[in-house]
Design an enzyme around this catalytic site. Structure first.
Site, mmCIF file in Angstrom:
data_model
loop_
_atom_site.group_PDB
_atom_site.id
_atom_site.type_symbol
_atom_site.label_atom_id
_atom_site.label_comp_id
_atom_site.label_asym_id
_atom_site.label_seq_id
_atom_site.Cartn_x
_atom_site.Cartn_y
_atom_site.Cartn_z
ATOM 1 N N LYS A 29 1.319 -1.249 -0.185
ATOM 2 C CA LYS A 29 -0.288 -0.190 -0.403
ATOM 3 C C LYS A 29 0.588 1.040 0.000
ATOM 4 O O LYS A 29 2.083 1.095 0.256
ATOM 5 C CB LYS A 29 -0.922 -0.644 0.951
ATOM 6 C CG LYS A 29 0.045 -0.200 2.450
ATOM 7 C CD LYS A 29 -1.444 -0.383 3.887
ATOM 8 C CE LYS A 29 -0.493 0.021 4.839
ATOM 9 N NZ LYS A 29 -1.703 -0.466 6.206
ATOM 10 N N ARG B 30 -9.854 -0.299 15.068
ATOM 11 C CA ARG B 30 -9.754 0.474 14.296
ATOM 12 C C ARG B 30 -11.218 0.210 13.325
ATOM 13 O O ARG B 30 -12.244 -0.769 14.073
ATOM 14 C CB ARG B 30 -8.755 0.376 13.425
ATOM 15 C CG ARG B 30 -8.236 1.395 12.707
ATOM 16 C CD ARG B 30 -7.235 1.529 12.212
ATOM 17 N NE ARG B 30 -6.106 0.899 11.848
ATOM 18 C CZ ARG B 30 -4.979 0.400 11.471
ATOM 19 N NH1 ARG B 30 -3.943 1.063 11.080
ATOM 20 N NH2 ARG B 30 -4.603 -1.096 11.029
ATOM 21 N N HIS C 195 -5.293 -7.085 14.030
ATOM 22 C CA HIS C 195 -4.344 -6.246 14.091
ATOM 23 C C HIS C 195 -3.514 -6.205 15.552
ATOM 24 O O HIS C 195 -4.641 -5.869 16.180
ATOM 25 C CB HIS C 195 -4.187 -5.377 13.100
ATOM 26 C CG HIS C 195 -3.207 -4.861 12.337
ATOM 27 N ND1 HIS C 195 -2.364 -4.941 11.776
ATOM 28 C CD2 HIS C 195 -3.197 -3.046 13.178
ATOM 29 C CE1 HIS C 195 -1.144 -4.051 11.422
ATOM 30 N NE2 HIS C 195 -1.622 -2.658 12.105
ATOM 31 N N ARG D 167 2.050 -11.035 7.414
ATOM 32 C CA ARG D 167 1.806 -9.815 6.510
ATOM 33 C C ARG D 167 3.321 -8.840 6.955
ATOM 34 O O ARG D 167 3.024 -8.332 7.693
ATOM 35 C CB ARG D 167 0.522 -8.814 6.936
ATOM 36 C CG ARG D 167 -0.771 -9.532 7.050
ATOM 37 C CD ARG D 167 -1.873 -8.291 7.271
ATOM 38 N NE ARG D 167 -2.108 -8.018 8.696
ATOM 39 C CZ ARG D 167 -2.232 -8.486 10.002
ATOM 40 N NH1 ARG D 167 -3.061 -9.690 9.187
ATOM 41 N NH2 ARG D 167 -2.340 -7.618 10.968
ATOM 42 N N TYR E 232 13.504 31.398 2.601
ATOM 43 C CA TYR E 232 12.515 32.703 2.824
ATOM 44 C C TYR E 232 13.010 33.441 4.605
ATOM 45 O O TYR E 232 13.050 31.566 5.572
ATOM 46 C CB TYR E 232 11.067 31.964 3.249
ATOM 47 C CG TYR E 232 10.653 31.344 1.179
ATOM 48 C CD1 TYR E 232 10.316 32.879 0.464
ATOM 49 C CD2 TYR E 232 10.697 31.040 0.884
ATOM 50 C CE1 TYR E 232 10.164 32.853 -0.702
ATOM 51 C CE2 TYR E 232 10.413 30.999 -0.488
ATOM 52 C CZ TYR E 232 9.836 31.867 -1.386
ATOM 53 O OH TYR E 232 9.803 31.466 -2.967
ATOM 54 N N CYS F 296 12.202 24.760 0.672
ATOM 55 C CA CYS F 296 11.274 25.671 -0.196
ATOM 56 C C CYS F 296 10.529 24.370 -1.018
ATOM 57 O O CYS F 296 10.992 23.416 -0.398
ATOM 58 C CB CYS F 296 12.030 26.671 -0.906
ATOM 59 S SG CYS F 296 13.309 27.458 -0.991
ATOM 60 N N ASP G 81 10.639 23.596 -3.977
ATOM 61 C CA ASP G 81 11.601 22.864 -5.236
ATOM 62 C C ASP G 81 12.495 22.846 -4.670
ATOM 63 O O ASP G 81 13.237 21.918 -5.836
ATOM 64 C CB ASP G 81 11.082 23.136 -6.328
ATOM 65 C CG ASP G 81 9.791 23.373 -6.526
ATOM 66 O OD1 ASP G 81 8.541 22.554 -6.402
ATOM 67 O OD2 ASP G 81 9.513 24.793 -6.354
#
Length: 392
Positions: free
Chosen positions: A40, A138, A167, A223, A265, A312, A314
């Site tokens: 996942k 859950r 779980h 799992r 910044y 920042c 990027d």
């Protein structure tokens, strides 16, 4: 060299490490124990399709995803292994899920009936796993409702109860009484089912940490999630894992700023003297947390150098005085090894007061993934360029 991506930032995934980790688990599990690998969240940021293929080739038997879309992605890549959807499947997605031969989790009677109705309509038997809430709080039904729920399932010919699972909430705490309480509850349910003559083919409870503890004997499937990628939350001398992911970039500019110069910044960093500053093309849009501003670390020339100023969107900046001489194009490692130094996702998680799961899963999809076997690059995935070499 021909490129299918056009930026110097990249994630490198060692498929040999993925296969090694499966082999490590396989050698300590009984031969009749199946291995489901959780892929996942794009295989925890590593790339679901290629990781699934590698894990299955090494001995994994099943795949686990959170949502239907993730399962369909694997089917479209011609992966035929059993795929269990852990999470909720909306009514409008049930038909697509069944047509893709996905196995669904049930924990609600009305939802089970919806699945049965759709399966009957399209004349396809639905495989389901019943999830029991033994203490996670859950998804899952209370233990006291299991028997009556199964009797309702047995009334529907269009569904096949292939599995039952729970779980653990505290599997990574080796001194947790709560773990033992959950395990005892689940074992009690399985024993009750056996006494009633109810046979369910797949029984599973253990995630990575519980599997490493090798404490549950009641089940025939485990799992493997975070440990597939080389993270070991519970120590076990019999299982030695290898990290599969590295995050790398390259220097795009290096310059000497005089004392009193602001960086990034908000001018949250000011040079105290002449300082060599390197810029690299990665930022918070790629999953580098802005909280690493003025406290993150990178490797340049085998030297640990600090992130300075605010991260920042990027780009980010490094103070590289201790790593000089530094040039444009030099490799920067943000996760992984360089010479005798290493930065781990665990270290970054500690800086952010979080867990390594979050560090690797937040790495952005716009970062190209490069896959390696035996030290050689075998494929690339870059979602921004359809002409690039896809995951194999």
């Amino acid at each position: 060299m021909e490129h299918s991506y056009y930026r110097d930032t990249r994630i490198e995934v060692d498929l040999d490490a993925i296969k090694h980790n499966i082999t490590q688990f396989r050698q300590v599990l009984s031969t009749d124990t199946n291995i489901l690998v959780a892929v996942k969240a794009d295989a925890y940021g590593h790339g679901a399709v290629t990781v699934s293929q590698a894990a299955l080739s090494a001995g994994a038997t099943h795949l686990g995803v959170a949502f239907v879309d993730e399962g369909i992605q694997l089917r479209e890549a011609q992966i035929g292994a059993p795929i269990l959807v852990f999470g909720y499947v909306p009514p409008y997605a049930i038909e697509a899920a069944l047509l893709a031969d996905l196995t669904l989790t049930v924990y609600d009677l009305e939802h089970m009936k919806q699945i049965a109705d759709v399966a009957e309509k399209i004349e396809k038997k639905a495989k389901i796993h019943l999830k029991v809430d033994t203490g996670m709080g859950r998804l899952g039904i209370p233990p006291k409702e299991v028997i009556s729920f199964i009797h309702q399932i047995q009334k529907r010919e269009s569904v096949e109860l292939e599995g039952i699972y729970t779980h653990f909430a505290t599997a990574d705490d080796q001194h947790s009484d709560y773990f033992d309480l959950q395990l005892t509850q689940f074992e009690g349910i399985l024993q009750q089912l056996k006494q009633l003559g109810i046979e369910i083919p797949l029984r599973h409870a253990a995630n990575s940490s519980a599997t490493l503890r090798l404490k549950q004997k009641c089940c025939n499937l485990v799992r493997i999630g975070i440990s597939l990628y080389g993270f070991q939350d519970v120590s076990n001398p019999q299982v030695q894992l290898k990290r599969a992911l590295s995050l790398k970039s390259s220097i795009t500019q290096v310059k000497c700023l005089p004392g009193g110069s602001g960086v990034s910044y908000g001018k949250t960093y000011t040079t105290s003297h002449d300082e060599w500053i390197a810029t690299i093309p990665i930022g918070y849009a790629d999953g580098i947390s802005r909280q690493l501003s003025n406290k993150g670390i990178a490797l340049v020339n085998g030297t640990r150098v600090p992130v300075i100023g605010r991260v920042c969107m990027d780009q980010l900046m490094l103070r590289v005085n201790d790593a000089m001489p530094v040039s444009i194009g030099d490799e920067v490692v943000l996760i992984g090894k360089q010479e005798n130094q290493e930065i781990t996702a665990d270290e970054i998680a500690d800086q952010l007061d979080t867990i390594h799961y979050e560090v690797v899963t937040r790495l952005g999809s716009r970062i190209p993934r490069l896959y390696f076997e035996h030290g050689e690059q075998i494929s690339t995935r870059n979602i921004l360029h359809s002409h690039g070499k896809a995951e194999r």
